[in-house]
Design a protein around this motif. Structure first.
Motif, PDB file in Angstrom:
ATOM      1  N   ASP A 199      -1.068   4.759  -0.593  1.00  0.00           N
ATOM      2  CA  ASP A 199      -1.408   5.337   0.025  1.00  0.00           C
ATOM      3  C   ASP A 199      -2.933   5.514   1.104  1.00  0.00           C
ATOM      4  O   ASP A 199      -2.874   4.140   0.520  1.00  0.00           O
ATOM      5  CB  ASP A 199      -2.092   6.002  -1.509  1.00  0.00           C
ATOM      6  CG  ASP A 199      -2.580   7.216  -1.204  1.00  0.00           C
ATOM      7  OD1 ASP A 199      -4.199   7.305  -0.929  1.00  0.00           O
ATOM      8  OD2 ASP A 199      -2.623   8.899  -1.350  1.00  0.00           O
TER       9      ASP A 199
ATOM     10  N   GLU B 151       2.353   5.135 -12.600  1.00  0.00           N
ATOM     11  CA  GLU B 151       1.422   5.116 -10.766  1.00  0.00           C
ATOM     12  C   GLU B 151       0.506   6.020 -11.463  1.00  0.00           C
ATOM     13  O   GLU B 151      -1.045   5.540 -11.183  1.00  0.00           O
ATOM     14  CB  GLU B 151       2.244   4.880  -9.395  1.00  0.00           C
ATOM     15  CG  GLU B 151       0.957   5.161  -8.126  1.00  0.00           C
ATOM     16  CD  GLU B 151       1.012   6.722  -7.964  1.00  0.00           C
ATOM     17  OE1 GLU B 151      -0.028   6.669  -7.614  1.00  0.00           O
ATOM     18  OE2 GLU B 151       1.654   7.236  -8.118  1.00  0.00           O
TER      19      GLU B 151
ATOM     20  N   ARG C  31      -7.591  -1.138 -11.049  1.00  0.00           N
ATOM     21  CA  ARG C  31      -7.436   0.308 -11.875  1.00  0.00           C
ATOM     22  C   ARG C  31      -6.663   0.605 -13.147  1.00  0.00           C
ATOM     23  O   ARG C  31      -7.562   1.820 -13.666  1.00  0.00           O
ATOM     24  CB  ARG C  31      -7.202   1.702 -10.917  1.00  0.00           C
ATOM     25  CG  ARG C  31      -8.180   1.820  -9.532  1.00  0.00           C
ATOM     26  CD  ARG C  31      -8.934   2.196 -10.021  1.00  0.00           C
ATOM     27  NE  ARG C  31      -9.305   3.566  -9.942  1.00  0.00           N
ATOM     28  CZ  ARG C  31      -9.342   4.796  -9.001  1.00  0.00           C
ATOM     29  NH1 ARG C  31      -9.452   4.194  -8.002  1.00  0.00           N
ATOM     30  NH2 ARG C  31      -9.310   5.842  -9.663  1.00  0.00           N
TER      31      ARG C  31
ATOM     32  N   THR D 215      -5.139   5.749   1.064  1.00  0.00           N
ATOM     33  CA  THR D 215      -7.364   5.639   0.382  1.00  0.00           C
ATOM     34  C   THR D 215      -7.034   4.613   0.346  1.00  0.00           C
ATOM     35  O   THR D 215      -7.956   3.891  -0.389  1.00  0.00           O
ATOM     36  CB  THR D 215      -6.711   6.256  -0.421  1.00  0.00           C
ATOM     37  OG1 THR D 215      -6.034   6.492  -1.426  1.00  0.00           O
ATOM     38  CG2 THR D 215      -7.068   8.135  -0.122  1.00  0.00           C
TER      39      THR D 215
ATOM     40  N   LYS E  18      -6.904  -1.430  -6.026  1.00  0.00           N
ATOM     41  CA  LYS E  18      -7.579   0.270  -4.975  1.00  0.00           C
ATOM     42  C   LYS E  18      -8.271  -0.917  -4.173  1.00  0.00           C
ATOM     43  O   LYS E  18      -9.454  -1.623  -4.510  1.00  0.00           O
ATOM     44  CB  LYS E  18      -8.483   0.920  -5.697  1.00  0.00           C
ATOM     45  CG  LYS E  18      -9.319   2.110  -4.571  1.00  0.00           C
ATOM     46  CD  LYS E  18      -7.852   2.952  -4.296  1.00  0.00           C
ATOM     47  CE  LYS E  18      -9.026   4.455  -3.416  1.00  0.00           C
ATOM     48  NZ  LYS E  18     -10.535   4.021  -2.767  1.00  0.00           N
TER      49      LYS E  18
ATOM     50  N   ILE F 103      -4.311   2.786  -1.709  1.00  0.00           N
ATOM     51  CA  ILE F 103      -3.424   2.364  -3.477  1.00  0.00           C
ATOM     52  C   ILE F 103      -3.041   1.378  -3.240  1.00  0.00           C
ATOM     53  O   ILE F 103      -1.316   1.575  -2.167  1.00  0.00           O
ATOM     54  CB  ILE F 103      -3.122   3.494  -3.975  1.00  0.00           C
ATOM     55  CG1 ILE F 103      -4.146   4.758  -4.213  1.00  0.00           C
ATOM     56  CG2 ILE F 103      -2.644   3.653  -5.475  1.00  0.00           C
ATOM     57  CD1 ILE F 103      -5.215   4.233  -5.501  1.00  0.00           C
TER      58      ILE F 103
ATOM     59  N   VAL G 273      -2.012  -1.253 -11.045  1.00  0.00           N
ATOM     60  CA  VAL G 273      -2.265  -0.187  -9.817  1.00  0.00           C
ATOM     61  C   VAL G 273      -3.825  -0.959  -9.147  1.00  0.00           C
ATOM     62  O   VAL G 273      -5.043  -1.549  -9.926  1.00  0.00           O
ATOM     63  CB  VAL G 273      -2.641   1.505  -9.863  1.00  0.00           C
ATOM     64  CG1 VAL G 273      -3.490   1.197  -8.468  1.00  0.00           C
ATOM     65  CG2 VAL G 273      -1.118   1.826 -10.313  1.00  0.00           C
TER      66      VAL G 273
ATOM     67  N   VAL H 104      -3.483   4.426 -12.059  1.00  0.00           N
ATOM     68  CA  VAL H 104      -4.442   4.860 -10.868  1.00  0.00           C
ATOM     69  C   VAL H 104      -5.825   5.517 -11.416  1.00  0.00           C
ATOM     70  O   VAL H 104      -7.239   5.636 -11.471  1.00  0.00           O
ATOM     71  CB  VAL H 104      -4.322   6.054 -10.049  1.00  0.00           C
ATOM     72  CG1 VAL H 104      -5.129   6.895  -8.920  1.00  0.00           C
ATOM     73  CG2 VAL H 104      -3.041   5.008  -8.922  1.00  0.00           C
TER      74      VAL H 104
ATOM     75  N   ILE I 167       0.693  -1.327  -0.223  1.00  0.00           N
ATOM     76  CA  ILE I 167       0.444  -0.080   0.140  1.00  0.00           C
ATOM     77  C   ILE I 167       0.831   1.173   0.086  1.00  0.00           C
ATOM     78  O   ILE I 167       2.042   1.029   0.940  1.00  0.00           O
ATOM     79  CB  ILE I 167      -1.463   0.137   1.255  1.00  0.00           C
ATOM     80  CG1 ILE I 167      -1.926  -1.439   1.144  1.00  0.00           C
ATOM     81  CG2 ILE I 167      -1.524   1.382   0.946  1.00  0.00           C
ATOM     82  CD1 ILE I 167      -2.222  -1.518   2.626  1.00  0.00           C
TER      83      ILE I 167
END
Length: 286
Positions: free
Chosen positions: A11, A168, A44, A13, A56, A15, A54, A172, A9
Motif C-alpha cells: 500500500d 492483514e 502494527r 501509505t 508500517k 504497509i 504487518v 494493520v 510494500i
C-alpha cells in the motif's frame, strides 16, 4: 535484538507484509528499499500462528513502490515461481523455480504449532528470504517466502498470499487474530494402520479399523478435555461432514468461530458416539 529479513510494500501509505518471526521481539524496524532509501517503521501487528506480520513505514512518501497482489487460489503445480529477498545477507536476490506442490500442511513441513497450508517450490529460499514475495510470471505476489527448514535442500515454502489477505486488515489495526482450537494431538488413521496396530501384541489398545483422525493425546484444561474426548478416539465426522485426514480436521476447526459448538462423530472401541465440543481461542502458549 538484531535480525534481518525481507518484506514487501502492499500500500502506498507504507504497509509492509512480512513474516512474524522476522520482526519477533523487535523494538525498532529499519526498512531499506532497493533504490537505497531508508525509513523507520514499527510493527502494527503480528500473528505467530500464521507467521504473518504487518509493518508500517513512519511518514511514508507517496512514491513508494507497491507490489501487486495475485490470487494464490489460481496457482497450479508447474507454474513459474520467482523468489525475491535478501538471502544470507545478499541484497536484492532473485531465484527462479516452479511450484512443486500446493497445500503442504505445516505439520508435514515440521512446524505443527503453525496453521498454514504452504506453497512448495524449488526456487531457492534461504535465511534472509523470509518475508519476501514469491511471484508468478506476471510479477504478482502469490506467496510470502518462509525459510523454516535449515536442512531444506532445493525446497522452499511460502505462505499463500490469500491467507495473508484474510488477516492483514486485523494486523494493520493492531488487533489479535483469533484462532479456534480443540486441544488434541492427532494423526490420520487408515484401516491398514489400525490393523497393523491391532496385530501388534505390544499395542497399548485396539483401534477401530476405519478411516478418520485418531486422538493421540488430549491436553488438560482444553475444550477436548471438557467435551470428554479420550486418547484413542477416532474422529470420523465434524458437523455431519466426513473427515479422513488430520489436515482436513485442522482446517475445519480453523474455519470455525471461537466459541462455536461442533458436533463430532467419534468411534471409541466398538461404539460410536456423538460429542459436542465448544472451540476456544488458541494462544501461543496453548
Amino acid at each position: 535484538m538484531r535480525g534481518q529479513g525481507s518484506g514487501f510494500i502492499i500500500d502506498r501509505t507504507g504497509i509492509i507484509l512480512t513474516n512474524s518471526h522476522v520482526v519477533n521481539g523487535a523494538d525498532k524496524v529499519t526498512i531499506t528499499l532497493k533504490d537505497g532509501r531508508t525509513f523507520q517503521g514499527h510493527v502494527r501487528g503480528a500473528d505467530e500462528v500464521t507467521d504473518l506480520a504487518v509493518v508500517k513505514i513512519d511518514n511514508g512518501s507517496s512514491d513508494l513502490p507497491v507490489a501487486p497482489l495475485g490470487d494464490s487460489d489460481r496457482v497450479r503445480v508447474g507454474d513459474w515461481a520467482i523468489a525475491v529477498g535478501n538471502p544470507l545477507g545478499l541484497d536484492n536476490t532473485v531465484t527462479l523455480g516452479i511450484v512443486s506442490t500446493l497445500h503442504r500442511s505445516s505439520s508435514q513441513v515440521g512446524i505443527p504449532d503453525k496453521r498454514v497450508d504452504f506453497i512448495q517450490t524449488d526456487a531457492a529460499i534461504n535465511p534472509g528470504n523470509s518475508g519476501g514475495p514469491l511471484l508468478n510470471d506476471r510479477g504478482e505476489v502469490i506467496g510470502i517466502n518462509t525459510a523454516i527448514r535449515a536442512d531444506a535442500m532445493g525446497i522452499g515454502f511460502a505462505i499463500p498470499i490469500n491467507k495473508a489477505k484474510t488477516v492483514e486488515a486485523q494486523l494493520v489495526k493492531g488487533e489479535t487474530v483469533a484462532h479456534p482450537y480443540l486441544g488434541v494431538q492427532m494423526t490420520t488413521l487408515t484401516p491398514e494402520l489400525a490393523k497393523e496396530n491391532n496385530e501388534d501384541p505390544n499395542s497399548a489398545f485396539l483401534i477401530p479399523e476405519t478411516n478418520g483422525v485418531i486422538v493421540l493425546r488430549v491436553l488438560p484444561n482444553t475444550p477436548a478435555a471438557t467435551a470428554g474426548i479420550r486418547r484413542g478416539d477416532v474422529i470420523t465426522q465434524v458437523d455431519a461432514q466426513a473427515v479422513t485426514t488430520a489436515e482436513q480436521l485442522q482446517n475445519l476447526v480453523e474455519n470455525s468461530r471461537v466459541g462455536q459448538t461442533l458436533q463430532l462423530k467419534v468411534r471409541r472401541g466398538n461404539q460410536t458416539q456423538q460429542l459436542a465440543i465448544r472451540t476456544a481461542e488458541l494462544h501461543s502458549d496453548s
